[in-house]
Write a protein that holds these residues in place. Structure first.
Motif, PDB file in Angstrom:
ATOM      1  N   GLY B  55       0.665  -1.420   0.390  1.00 10.18           N
ATOM      2  CA  GLY B  55      -0.094  -0.178  -0.179  1.00 10.18           C
ATOM      3  C   GLY B  55       0.913   1.313   0.245  1.00 10.18           C
ATOM      4  O   GLY B  55       0.969   1.753   1.192  1.00 10.18           O
ATOM      5  N   GLY B 143      -8.642  -2.130   3.764  1.00 16.79           N
ATOM      6  CA  GLY B 143      -7.536  -1.759   4.073  1.00 16.79           C
ATOM      7  C   GLY B 143      -6.765  -3.710   4.769  1.00 16.79           C
ATOM      8  O   GLY B 143      -6.166  -2.894   5.760  1.00 16.79           O
ATOM      9  N   HIS B 145      -4.975  -6.498   3.951  1.00 13.28           N
ATOM     10  CA  HIS B 145      -3.931  -6.519   2.599  1.00 13.28           C
ATOM     11  C   HIS B 145      -4.525  -7.458   1.880  1.00 13.28           C
ATOM     12  O   HIS B 145      -3.482  -7.231   0.501  1.00 13.28           O
ATOM     13  CB  HIS B 145      -2.179  -6.856   2.706  1.00 13.28           C
ATOM     14  CG  HIS B 145      -1.657  -5.651   3.793  1.00 13.28           C
ATOM     15  ND1 HIS B 145      -1.526  -4.318   3.213  1.00 13.28           N
ATOM     16  CD2 HIS B 145      -0.768  -5.529   5.179  1.00 13.28           C
ATOM     17  CE1 HIS B 145      -0.255  -4.003   3.976  1.00 13.28           C
ATOM     18  NE2 HIS B 145      -0.458  -4.035   5.038  1.00 13.28           N
ATOM     19  N   ASP B 316       4.878  -0.949   3.171  1.00 13.06           N
ATOM     20  CA  ASP B 316       3.411  -0.510   4.404  1.00 13.06           C
ATOM     21  C   ASP B 316       3.893   0.088   5.542  1.00 13.06           C
ATOM     22  O   ASP B 316       4.780  -0.368   6.423  1.00 13.06           O
ATOM     23  CB  ASP B 316       3.077  -1.887   4.453  1.00 13.06           C
ATOM     24  CG  ASP B 316       2.197  -2.028   5.829  1.00 13.06           C
ATOM     25  OD1 ASP B 316       1.911  -2.667   6.409  1.00 13.06           O
ATOM     26  OD2 ASP B 316       1.871  -1.367   6.148  1.00 13.06           O
ATOM     27  N   ASP B 359      -1.963  -1.978  -2.692  1.00 16.27           N
ATOM     28  CA  ASP B 359      -3.271  -2.640  -2.449  1.00 16.27           C
ATOM     29  C   ASP B 359      -4.238  -1.605  -1.995  1.00 16.27           C
ATOM     30  O   ASP B 359      -5.142  -1.234  -2.114  1.00 16.27           O
ATOM     31  CB  ASP B 359      -2.353  -3.126  -0.855  1.00 16.27           C
ATOM     32  CG  ASP B 359      -1.261  -3.870  -1.066  1.00 16.27           C
ATOM     33  OD1 ASP B 359      -0.550  -3.585  -1.328  1.00 16.27           O
ATOM     34  OD2 ASP B 359      -1.411  -4.770   0.399  1.00 16.27           O
ATOM     35  N   ARG B 362      -2.477   5.884   1.874  1.00 22.31           N
ATOM     36  CA  ARG B 362      -2.941   5.381   2.544  1.00 22.31           C
ATOM     37  C   ARG B 362      -3.188   6.534   3.114  1.00 22.31           C
ATOM     38  O   ARG B 362      -3.800   7.275   2.830  1.00 22.31           O
ATOM     39  CB  ARG B 362      -1.541   5.565   3.908  1.00 22.31           C
ATOM     40  CG  ARG B 362      -0.492   4.146   2.578  1.00 22.31           C
ATOM     41  CD  ARG B 362       1.489   4.467   3.281  1.00 22.31           C
ATOM     42  NE  ARG B 362       1.243   3.263   5.082  1.00 22.31           N
ATOM     43  CZ  ARG B 362       1.058   1.578   4.992  1.00 22.31           C
ATOM     44  NH1 ARG B 362       0.729   1.089   3.997  1.00 22.31           N
ATOM     45  NH2 ARG B 362       1.209   1.541   5.971  1.00 22.31           N
ATOM     46  N   HIS B 373      -3.631   2.208   6.922  1.00 18.02           N
ATOM     47  CA  HIS B 373      -3.998   1.910   5.800  1.00 18.02           C
ATOM     48  C   HIS B 373      -4.936   2.679   5.491  1.00 18.02           C
ATOM     49  O   HIS B 373      -6.233   3.074   6.465  1.00 18.02           O
ATOM     50  CB  HIS B 373      -4.769   0.393   5.721  1.00 18.02           C
ATOM     51  CG  HIS B 373      -3.989  -0.390   6.042  1.00 18.02           C
ATOM     52  ND1 HIS B 373      -3.384  -2.085   6.214  1.00 18.02           N
ATOM     53  CD2 HIS B 373      -1.727  -0.485   6.493  1.00 18.02           C
ATOM     54  CE1 HIS B 373      -2.378  -2.412   6.345  1.00 18.02           C
ATOM     55  NE2 HIS B 373      -1.992  -1.452   6.941  1.00 18.02           N
TER      56      HIS B 373
END
Lengths: 722, 452
Positions: B55, B143, B145, B316, B359, B362, B373
Motif C-alpha cells: 500500500g 484496509g 492487505h 507498508d 493494495d 494510505r 492503511h
C-alpha cells in the motif's frame, strides 16, 4: 406582569363584556404564565380548560386537552445504555386540542460530549434515534412550532451506562478422542502429521509403546527450545550476538533445523512450526541481527504450545520482537494538536490474523451468512482505530519513562529481551469501544486496556473455528469436513475440564479425530495436505540423517530450501489459507494453501537440494585422496537401510521399504515398473561384478540409491502428506 | 501423440548435440498444431504490471500545491510532510512532488509517464453519504492487505477471487498455443497472471533453469532420467493434490525447456541499470531485466499478447516512513527509467505499457512516524504508447472527514475496472470482451482516460 392589551377608544360597546372577560382572564393567567403557583378553587377547572401548567415531560405534567403549544420528549428506552439504538419521539407534544394536533414542525438537536462520534438520525417527522458511544452527558433538545410560529422546547440530559459485553453461549465440556492407532501405516501417518517426519527408529518406538503413551510423553516431555538450540550452535557458526561486537550472523534456519532433526519433543516442535505460521514474525525484519531476540519470540510459541491460547496471545502481544514487527512497541496516544494518531498495524493484524479473522464464522468454520446472503464483517476501520488506541503505551521493559519511544538501536542489547511493560503517560485514556460491546472506560490504565482487548478477542465466537481450522490445515488436511472442524472447535470452546482454549486438548482432537486417522483406502480424493517446501526438506533430512565428518553442525546450513523458517515475506505467512490452485479445486470448493508457493521457480530451485546427496562411501570413493582438512567439509547422508536391502534382498525389497517410509505405501504398479525398468539392469550389473574394493562397490550402490531416491522424492506422492 | 513425444519432436530440431539451436521451425510446428486464437493479432503487445506491495503512500507523491492546499497537507502530515523547499512543481499543474520523485518527473516531463488519480476498489460509484447510511456500500475488508491485493489483481470486489484480470484477458483473446504460456510472473504473487484454467508460469528472474538431472537429451538421444520422470509424473493417480502436482511438474519442465532456449538468444542487457543497495530495489531490478528479455523474445515465444508481473515490496510504511519511503520511491523510478531505456535499446518499446497497482493508498493522517492503511490511491502508466505528462482526474485535497474522505481514508474517484479497462482496450480487447473480463464495469461510467 403581562401587559394589558390597550383597546382602541372606539371599540364597540357590544364587545364590552367579552373584552372584560378577556382582561379578567389575562389578569388571572398572567401569574401562571410567569410561573407562579396555580390558584386553587373554582378557577382551577376553568384554567385547566383554557390552558395548563407548562411542566417538563419528565415530571409527568399533565396537559390533557390543553390549548397551548407544548414540547415533550418521550421514549420507551428501558435504560440509557451505550452501543444501543435509543429512540425518542415527540408524539406527546401538542398545541391546541390534543396531542400532535396543531404542530407545524419539529426540530431536534443533539449535543454530544467531546470525543463522541454520535450523530442524530431522523426516523420519521417526529421521531429520532441515535447510538451513544461515550460515557458522558448527552443533551437532546426538541423544539416544536405551531401554525402561528410559536415555539416550545423540551430537553433531556443523560449519561449513558456502559453495557455488559456480549457473552458466549454455554459450551458443553468435550473430551478429545483418545489417542489410538490401527497399524504400522497409521503410525507412519501419525509421524508425518505430528512430527517432522518418521525415521525407522521413530516408527519402531511408536508401534512399541502405542499412541496413548506416545502422546502423553510428547505433551509432558521437557521442552527443548529455540534459545537452547541457538546456544548449542552459535559459537560454531560464529554468531556473536547481544554485545557491542555483535555481527551480522543470523541463525533462525539453523536453530530450527537443529530442533527439527534432533529434538525429542517433536510434537511441540511441530506445533511451534504451525503457530509460527499463524502468529507470524519474520526474521526478514530489521532486528539488528539480534538472534536472541528473535529466538526468544519463537520460544514464546514453543513454551505456550500446549498451554492456554489466551496466555499465548498475551505473551505474543508483549514480546518485543512482535512489538517491533507490528509497531506496538513505542506506540503512543493520539496527539490532537499535532494531528497524530496511534499506529494501527498491530491492532489490525491481531484481529485479522491472530484471533477472529475478517468474517463471522459458524463453529464448523463455514461463514455466517445474513438475510441478504452476504458474509458479515467482524470489524470495520473505526474498530481498528479503537484497538490501536487501546494498545498504546508499551515499550521495552522497565526503562525510565523519558526513554519511551527511543530508537531500538539506542537500547542496550540485554534490555531488549524481556516482555514489554506499560508506560501509562503514553497510554491513551479516552474511552474505547471494542468488539462485542466490550468497552474500556475513560481513564483505564494500559494494563487494564490490554486485558479488555484480550478478553474481547479470546471470548469471541470466531476464535475456536479460526484457530482449529489453522491447526487442522497445518497438521492433517487442507480441506477438512465442517463436521471435523466443529468437533475440534467444541474441544477448543470447552475441553473435558471446561477450560476454553487449551491447546493440548485441541491438538489431541486434531490428531485423533476419526477423519485424521482414515486409512488410505477410505480417504476422500481431496484428503491430505501438500508439504510446504521447508517441511519436505525437513522430512528428507530427518530420514537420511545428514552428518559431517568432524561431527560439526555444518549440515544444518546446507541445502537451503526456497522457504526458510521464520522468513515469511510478511505477517500474512508464506501462503494464503484459501489458495485455490485450479478449476477442479474451485468447482469443488477446495483449497490447497501450500501450492501457492510451489511454483515453477521454487520447484526447480528446491529440486537441486535432493539431487546431489552423497553417502560417506561415495565421498571416499569419489575423492580417495582427500586430506583430513578437505574431509571437514564433507556432509553425507545415510542410505544404508536402502543400500543394504539392495545388496541383501534385491531392488524390489528396497523399493518397498522406501515406498513405505517415504511415500506412505502409495506407489502403484505402474510406478514400480518404471523404477524397475530404470534401475534393475544397473543393479544386476553391480551385483555381477567382481569388486576388489568394497568401498568402490558401496559407492556404486549408493550412487544408484541416490538417483532412485531423487526420482522418488520428485513424485507428487512425496509432496503430499496423507 | 504422447505429450512427451510432442515436446521431443518440437525440440528435436532445436537441439543439436553441440548445443546450438535453430528453434524457429520446430517451435512453429508445435504452435500451429494447437493454435486456437479467437482474436488474430499481427502485432505484439506486452503489459507489465508493477505491484507496489504494502500500500504505497501515493497521496504523498502528488501534492496539491496552491498555498491553502499545501497548508492543509502540512497540517495533517506534520513532520512527515515534505518541506516546500524540497518540493518540485509540475510544469503546468498546481501539483508538486517530493524531490525524491525526480526520476518520475523526468519520465513525466518527457511524456512517457502519466498518473491516474485516486483509484480503488468500488462496488458502485460511491459517495460518503452512501457509506454513512449503509457501511455495506463499501467493498469488504477495506484496509486488509490480502483482500485488497486480491481485489486489485482480480479487478473485482470479491475478496475470494481466484483469477487475475491479466490472465483472464489472455484466456479470452488467445487460448494456449502450446508453447510457453504468455502469462508470466517474475514475482512471488501468482493471482494476477493466473486463471483456474491457465495457471501462471513463475519464472526465476535471476536465471531460467530446470529440474536437476533433467537436461533435454541430444537429438535422437535417450535420457533414462527423463523417461523415468515422465513415467512417474504421468502415471495415473486418484488424489487431487497429487494430480495437480504432477501436472505442475510437467508444465514446469516443459515451459522451462522452451523458455530457457529462447531467452538465451536474447542479450542480458545493453543498458546500465542503477546501482541499488536496497534489497527491494535489487529484487525489482532483477525482475525488470528478465522482463525486458521476455518482451524481446515475444515473437519467438509466439506471444502476440503477453502479460508480465513484477513486484516491489516494502511500501507498508506504518513506521519510519520518512526514512524508508524516499529510498523506495527513488529506487522504483530509477529502475523503471532504466527498464524503459532497456526496452528502447532493444527496439521493442513501442509495444510495451508498464503500469502500477497497489493494495491501497494510505491515510491522510499520520501516526508518530508513519501512515496507516487507506483506500484510494494514485497509479501511473509508463511507456512509449502512453500519452505522458498528464494527471487524469482531480487529485483530492488532504483532509479529514471532508466530502471526499471517509474520516482519513480517501474514497476512490475511479474504480479499479475503470482504470484497467483502459489498459485492456489498448491491449486489443473488444468492448464485449472488456465487459466479460470486468463484469462490474457496467456500474461505472465508461471513461477513456485518453492515455493510450
Amino acid at each position: 406582569m403581562m401587559r394589558l392589551t390597550i383597546l382602541p377608544l372606539d371599540f364597540p360597546r357590544r364587545h364590552f363584556f367579552l373584552t372584560t372577560a378577556v382582561i379578567f382572564l389575562f389578569v388571572l393567567l398572567a401569574p401562571l404564565v410567569a410561573g407562579a403557583q396555580l390558584p386553587s378553587g373554582t378557577f382551577k377547572n376553568l384554567l385547566e380548560t383554557i390552558g395548563c401548567v407548562r411542566a417538563p415531560a419528565q415530571q409527568g405534567g399533565e396537559c390533557a386537552d390543553d390549548q397551548s403549544i407544548r414540547a415533550e420528549i418521550s421514549s420507551n428506552n428501558r435504560s440509557f445504555t451505550m452501543g444501543r439504538r435509543l429512540d425518542f419521539s415527540a408524539e406527546n407534544s401538542g398545541a391546541g386540542g390534543g396531542v400532535k394536533a396543531g404542530l407545524k414542525s419539529y426540530s431536534w438537536r443533539l449535543a454530544v460530549p467531546g470525543g463522541s462520534f454520535t450523530e442524530l438520525n431522523q426516523a420519521s417527522e417526529d421521531a429520532v434515534y441515535f447510538e451513544a458511544d461515550t460515557a458522558a452527558p448527552y443533551t437532546l433538545t426538541l423544539t416544536v412550532t405551531d401554525a402561528s410560529g410559536t415555539t416550545s422546547e423540551d430537553q433531556i440530559t443523560f449519561t449513558p451506562d456502559l453495557p455488559l459485553p456480549d457473552s458466549l453461549p454455554a459450551f458443553t465440556p468435550t473430551t478429545a478422542p483418545p489417542p489410538e492407532l490401527t497399524d504400522q501405516k497409521d503410525a507412519i501417518r501419525l509421524l508425518y502429521q505430528a512430527t517432522f517426519g518418521p525415521r525407522v527408529e521413530d516408527v519402531a518406538y511408536l508401534t512399541d509403546i502405542g499412541a496413548k503413551a506416545w502422546f502423553e510423553e510428547q505433551i509432558t516431555m521437557e521442552p527443548f527450545g529455540y534459545l537452547d538450540a541457538w546456544a548449542e550452535i552459535a559459537e560454531e557458526f560464529n554468531d556473536v550476538d547481544g554485545t557491542a561486537q555483535a555481527n551480522g550472523m543470523e541463525l533462525p534456519h539453523e536453530a530450527f533445523m537443529f530442533n527439527a532433526l534432533e529434538s525429542p519433543d517433536q510434537l511441540r516442535q511441530r506445533m511451534t512450526y504451525a503457530l509460527s505460521q499463524l502468529l507470524v514474525v519474520s526474521a526478514n525484519f530489521d532486528f539488528s541481527h539480534h538472534d536472541q531476540l528473535v529466538q526468544g519470540y519463537v520460544d514464546v510459541l514453543h513454551t505456550n504450545a500446549f498451554g492456554n491460547y489466551r496466555d499465548l496471545l498475551k505473551s505474543v502481544t508483549l514480546h518485543p520482537a512482535m512489538g517491533m514487527y507490528l509497531a506496538m512497541l513505542g506506540n503512543q496516544k493520539a496527539d490532537p494538536v499535532r494531528n497524530i494518531r496511534p499506529d494501527e498495524n498491530f491492532a489490525r493484524e491481531v484481529m485479522q490474523l491472530f484471533t477472529v479473522g475478517l468474517k463471522h464464522l459458524n463453529q464448523d468454520g463455514t461463514p455466517l451468512i445474513d438475510n441478504d446472503g452476504e458474509i458479515i464483517q467482524t470489524y470495520w476501520p473505526r474498530d481498528v482505530q479503537h484497538y490501536a488506541a487501546a494498545l498504546t503505551g508499551w515499550y521495552f521493559a522497565d526503562l525510565e519513562p523519558f526513554r519511551f519511544g527511543d530508537s531500538f538501536h539506542s537500547i542496550e542489547w540485554s534490555l531488549r529481551l524481556a516482555p514489554m511493560t506499560a508506560y501509562d503517560d503514553y497510554h491513551q485514556k479516552t474511552q474505547k469501544k471494542l468488539l462485542r460491546n466490550y468497552y474500556i472506560p475513560a481513564g483505564a490504565t494500559a494494563e487494564e486496556s490490554l486485558e479488555t482487548v484480550l478478553d474481547s478477542l479470546f471470548y469471541h465466537p470466531n476464535l475456536a473455528p479460526f484457530v482449529s481450522l489453522h491447526l487442522i490445515k497445518s497438521f492433517i488436511t487442507s480441506n477438512p469436513s465442517p463436521e471435523y472442524v466443529a468437533r475440534v472447535s467444541a474441544v477448543f470452546n470447552s475441553n473435558a475440564d471446561g477450560e476454553r482454549g487449551n491447546l493440548a486438548s485441541v491438538i489431541q482432537a486434531v490428531l485423533f479425530d476419526r477423519e485424521a486417522r482414515l486409512p488410505l483406502s477410505q480417504q476422500p480424493k481431496h484428503f491430505g495436505r501438500v508439504k510446504d517446501p521447508l517441511l519436505k526438506h525437513v522430512n528428507y533430512q530427518r530420514f537420511f540423517n545428514p552428518q559431517t565428518y568432524a561431527g560439526s553442525r555444518l549440515h544444518l546450513a546446507f541445502f537451503r530450501p526456497s522457504q526458510q523458517f521464520l522468513r515469511s515475506p510478511s505477517v500474512f505467512n508464506f501462503f494464503s489459507p484459501t489458495h485455490t490452485p485450479n478449476a477442479a479445486f474451485a468447482a469443488a470448493n477446495l483449497v490447497a494453501p501450500e501450492l501457492e508457493i510451489l511454483t515453477a521457480d521454487t520447484l526447480i530451485q528446491d529440486s537441486s537440494n535432493f539431487a546431489y546427496p552423497s553417502s560417506l562411501s561415495q565421498w571416499e570413493f569419489n575423492t580417495p585422496n582427500a586430506s583430513e582438512e578437505e574431509k571437514l567439509t564433507w556432509v553425507y547422508y545415510d542410505f544404508s537401510p536402502i543400500s543394504n536391502l539392495i545388496s541383501d534382498e534385491g531392488l524390489d525389497a528396497a523399493i518397498t521399504f522406501t515406498d513405505s517410509y517415504l511415500l506412505q505405501s502409495r506407489l502403484t504398479s505402474n510406478h514400480r515398473r518404471a523404477l524397475m525398468d530404470r534401475f534393475a539392469s544397473e543393479v544386476d550389473w553391480i551385483m555381477e561384478q567382481d569388486w576388489n574394493d568394497p568401498v568402490e562397490k558401496q559407492g556404486w550402490i549408493d550412487g544408484l540409491v541416490a538417483r532412485m531416491i531423487y526420482a522418488l522424492v520428485s513424485t507428487p506422492e512425496y509432496s503430499v502428506q496423507r | 501423440m504422447q505429450r512427451r513425444d510432442l515436446l521431443k519432436s518440437t525440440l528435436g530440431s532445436m537441439f543439436a548435440y553441440a548445443g546450438n539451436s535453430t528453434m524457429l521451425g520446430g517451435l512453429g510446428l508445435l504452435n500451429s498444431a494447437n493454435a486456437l486464437s479467437s482474436n488474430s493479432f499481427d502485432d505484439h503487445k506486452t503489459l507489465v504490471m508493477v505491484f507496489l506491495k504494502g500500500g504505497v503512500d501515493s497521496l504523498g507523491l502528488l501534492i496539491p500545491s496552491d498555498p491553502q492546499s499545501y497548508s492543509q497537507y502540512r497540517g495533517l502530515r506534520q513532520h512527515l510532510a515534505t518541506p516546500e523547499k524540497n518540493l518540485i512543481e509540475f510544469n503546468s499543474l498546481t501539483l508538486a512532488s517530493p524531490d525524491y520523485c525526480a526520476e518520475m518527473l523526468d519520465l513525466f516531463n518527457t511524456k512517457k509517464l502519466s498518473w491516474v488519480s485516486n483509484v480503488g476498489p468500488l462496488r458502485q460509484p460511491t459517495t460518503k453519504t452512501m457509506i454513512q447510511n449503509d457501511e455495506r456500500k463499501m467493498p469488504y475488508f477495506i484496509g486488509a492487505h490480502n483482500s485488497q491485493q486480491i481485489m486489485w489483481n482480480s479487478a473485482t470486489v470479491d475478496p475470494n477471487a481466484r483469477e487475475g484480470w491479466g490472465a483472464r484477458m489472455l484466456d479470452l483473446i488467445q487460448a494456449s498455443t502450446g508453447g510457453v504460456t504468455p502469462n508470466i510472473s517474475l514475482a512471488k504473487n501468482q493471482l494476477f497472471t493466473s486463471t483456474l484454467q491457465t495457471p501462471t508460469f513463475s519464472v526465476n528472474p535471476e536465471s531460467i533453469e530446470n529440474f536437476a538431472h533433467l537436461s533435454y537429451p541430444p537429438q535422437g538421444g535417450e535420457s533414462p532420467e527423463l523417461t523415468l520422470f515422465y513415467a512417474l509424473q504421468e502415471a495415473s493417480r486418484t488424489g487431487l493434490l497429487e494430480q495437480e502436482l504432477a501436472s505442475r511438474n510437467l508444465r514446469t519442465f516443459e515451459n522451462s525447456v522452451l523458455l530457457s532456449e529462447i531467452v538465451s538468444q536474447t542479450v542480458e542487457t545493453s543498458v546500465v541499470y542503477p546501482e541499488d543497495t536496497t534489497p527491494m530495489g535489487q529484487t525489482l531490478q532483477a525482475q525488470l531485466k528478465m522482463a525486458a528479455r521476455l518482451i524481446e523474445a515475444a515473437p519467438e515465444l509466439n506471444h502476440p499478447r503477453q502479460v508480465i508481473m513484477v513486484e516491489m515490496d516494502g511500501f507498508d510504511t506504518h513506521d519510519n516512513q520518512d526514512r524508508s519511503l524516499p529510498e523506495l520511491i527513488r529506487s522504483l523510478f530509477r529502475n523503471l527509467k532504466a527498464f524503459q531505456s532497456d526496452i528502447e535499446a532493444r527496439g521493442v518499446d513501442h509495444r510495451v505499457v508498464t503500469f502500477s497497482q497497489s493494495d491501497f493508498g494510505r491515510t491522510s493522517t499520520i501516526n508518530a512516524n508513519g501512515t496507516d492503511h487507506g483506500w484510494g490511491g494514485h497509479n501511473f502508466l509508463l511507456g512509449t504508447p502512453v500519452n505522458g505528462g498528464q494527471v487524469v482526474g482531480e487529485v483530492p485535497e488532504f483532509g479529514v472527514n471532508t466530502e471526499k474522505m471517509l474520516y482519513n481514508l480517501t474514497i476512490p474517484d475511479f474504480s479499479v475496472e475503470q482504470y484497467t479497462s483502459n489498459l485492456a482496450r489498448w491491449f486489443g480487447l473488444s468492448n464485449s470482451q472488456i465487459a466479460e473480463v470486468f463484469p462490474n464495469l457496467h456500474r461505472f461510467d465508461d471513461v477513456d482516460f485518453g492515455l493510450l
